[in-house]
Write a protein that holds these residues in place. Sequence first.
Motif, mmCIF file in Angstrom:
data_model
loop_
_atom_site.group_PDB
_atom_site.id
_atom_site.type_symbol
_atom_site.label_atom_id
_atom_site.label_comp_id
_atom_site.label_asym_id
_atom_site.label_seq_id
_atom_site.Cartn_x
_atom_site.Cartn_y
_atom_site.Cartn_z
ATOM 1 N N GLY A 163 0.785 -1.231 0.000
ATOM 2 C CA GLY A 163 0.000 0.000 0.000
ATOM 3 C C GLY A 163 0.808 1.266 0.000
ATOM 4 N N ASN A 164 2.127 1.148 0.035
ATOM 5 C CA ASN A 164 2.996 2.333 0.002
ATOM 6 C C ASN A 164 3.403 2.582 -1.448
ATOM 7 O OD1 ASN A 164 2.988 2.634 2.840
ATOM 8 N ND2 ASN A 164 4.543 1.032 3.013
ATOM 9 N N THR A 165 2.650 3.440 -2.119
ATOM 10 C CA THR A 165 2.808 3.636 -3.555
ATOM 11 C C THR A 165 4.231 4.028 -3.913
ATOM 12 O OG1 THR A 165 0.515 4.281 -3.766
ATOM 13 C CG2 THR A 165 1.992 4.943 -5.541
ATOM 14 N N ARG A 166 4.798 3.325 -4.883
ATOM 15 C CA ARG A 166 6.142 3.633 -5.348
ATOM 16 C C ARG A 166 6.099 3.934 -6.840
ATOM 17 N NH1 ARG A 166 10.362 2.478 -2.027
ATOM 18 N NH2 ARG A 166 11.322 4.015 -3.390
ATOM 19 N N SER A 167 6.075 5.202 -7.171
ATOM 20 C CA SER A 167 6.041 5.606 -8.572
ATOM 21 C C SER A 167 7.299 5.182 -9.315
ATOM 22 C CB SER A 167 5.876 7.127 -8.670
ATOM 23 O OG SER A 167 4.670 7.535 -8.057
ATOM 24 N N CYS A 168 8.358 4.875 -8.566
ATOM 25 C CA CYS A 168 9.618 4.523 -9.198
ATOM 26 C C CYS A 168 9.582 3.168 -9.888
ATOM 27 C CB CYS A 168 10.744 4.542 -8.155
ATOM 28 S SG CYS A 168 10.466 3.421 -6.773
#
Length: 653
Positions: free
Chosen positions: A630-635
């Motif tokens: 749930g910790n969005t990582r755009s990378c």
Amino acid sequence: MCGITGFFDFTHNSNQSVLTKMTDALIHRGPDDSGTELIKTDRALLGLGHRRLSIIDLSAEGKQPMTSASGRYVICFNGEIYNFQDIRAELEHIGTAPRWRGHSDTEVLLAAVEHWGLQQALQKSVGMFALALWDKKEQTLSLARDRMGEKPLYYGWQGKTFLFGSELKALREHPVWQGNIDRGALCLYMRHGYIPAPYSIYQGISKLTQGTILRIGINNGQNQQLRPKPYWSLLDVVRSGVENPFPGDGQEAVDELERLLLGAVARQMISDAPLGAFLSGGYDSSLIVALMQAQSTQPVKTFSIGFHEQKYNEAPHAKAVAEHLGTDHTELYVTSKQAMEVITKLPQLYDEPFADSSQIPTFLLAKMTREHVTVALSGDGGDELMRGYSRYNQTKTIWEKLKPIPKGVRRTIGKSLKAVPAPVWDASLFWAETMLRPYVASGPVSYQINKGAGAFLQPDFYTLYRSLMSIWDEPGKVVKDGQEPKTLFDSIGRNRLFQDLDRGMLYLDSMTYLPDDILVKVDRAAMGVSLETRIPLLDHNVIEFIWSLPNNFRWQNGISKWALRQVLYKYVPRNILDRPKKGFAIPINDWVRDPLKDWAGDSLSREKLKKQNLFQTNIVEQAWEDHLNGNTRSCLWPVLMTEGVSSNSNFTL
């Protein structure tokens, strides 16, 4: 609009079959016709290939490669010279015009080259283009690209053969193609989400920088230093604007901007093929459409794309603008399934890794538009010219807080923050996410803290700007054996012109983000469906005027694009236009976590990553785990967009 390619082979091993394959690899850029020419000399074999999308002069007289009236020059040309009729009239007036065979802009450009030479001919030209020109007398091949880099052109040595082309897929068709990955360029890609010129993903292959000419003589062969020389420089434009600022008041600036834009739009509406415009409902595209409609006796054909997720949907705003202006408007609402189906097409479209996820709706918009017209005008460029991005204010705000702190203290704080393990931050400082949210991209608390720590470690404003805009802030640690090369970000602060931070950020974006992200995105998406796009805001007369304006004509009383808005308000009421900026986004991070989870998980598996041998596996795996939790990582999107890239391979999914 077309595709060009070719070779300069000092081994004489190339042949017609190779040239045909290279040319046909660009059929999407020019489905209407093709042409090739082999030119043999004692020292080398020159091949010129052209795919044609007929826009101006649909007859056979516009066929390329085209030879000049005297027989001295042979050209392959991709693009449009919007003021070719003025140049043609000037040549006729001075008595040096040839007996015209047709009415194409390519024929006029060749005549201009014969009279003035290539550099002066390009300086007289208003347009977007990439070209290859053979001079039989001087035995030189010249490559050139338009002032802002709207049209692409790759080049480089592979052994003793020089290759060039509009897209990398054409170069790959030559038997000497090597395709070794440039890991320094890969580092730049992981930072920015695109590969800035002059780099490409492959060793020995470069992008021709905008506004330059590259000449290759026949005598020195592969020992030649490839050094493009500018015929137009945005840096000179900036300097001229500082030394000779616009002397008028705000209303005079608005009136002059309107006059220049009306002229640019009128020139770009000239077409022998059906023409329309993209319309998002934002300021820039609305302005272009308004100026088109003001100069058209028929309703302009406009096109927009909508999403059922309201957070991303701007179609109603576009429809409101279209109704007010009276355009012939077409809109397409796409589902997430339709958008996700585009992903498998991306490597074929973009040739090298490219991670601006708005490439997906851009392709869908272009595909829908091509069903109705062959040419579409676009509003790109306004944000970079007129200070439209919120990041400009955000970066200045952060710098104002950091600058008073001594560098040594800043570095100590930054290192201390980075030294704390990520799980500790995530468990104990959830409040930090809310505090840092306005300044950095989404992600877990530890990601927010790490981004903030990176800000403390930056020695100057421009490296801070790069850091805050970076996807991976330390890409050399992510890419195996990766060492990030120096770019404009590392040197711009030494130029006194850019002690004005607003000026510096706009210049950086105009030299990097605009040509290497925005224009690449639009060109490949549109040409992938044989659609020509034109961008009136990038007319160099408009650019030179805007750079002469004081900063307060761009940003005034908290309003961005001030002068541009004042022009638009003459045609469209404020209440239809004024609203928060959304951008052309899609919920890519949500898709990666849910409907694309299986595909992403397979692409990011340890087995795939090890086979690819590009990234530090443990770092990517941790980012994927964070994302699933749930910790969005755009990378992650840049990593996913490199699947299929490995040494000595083509880019495929």
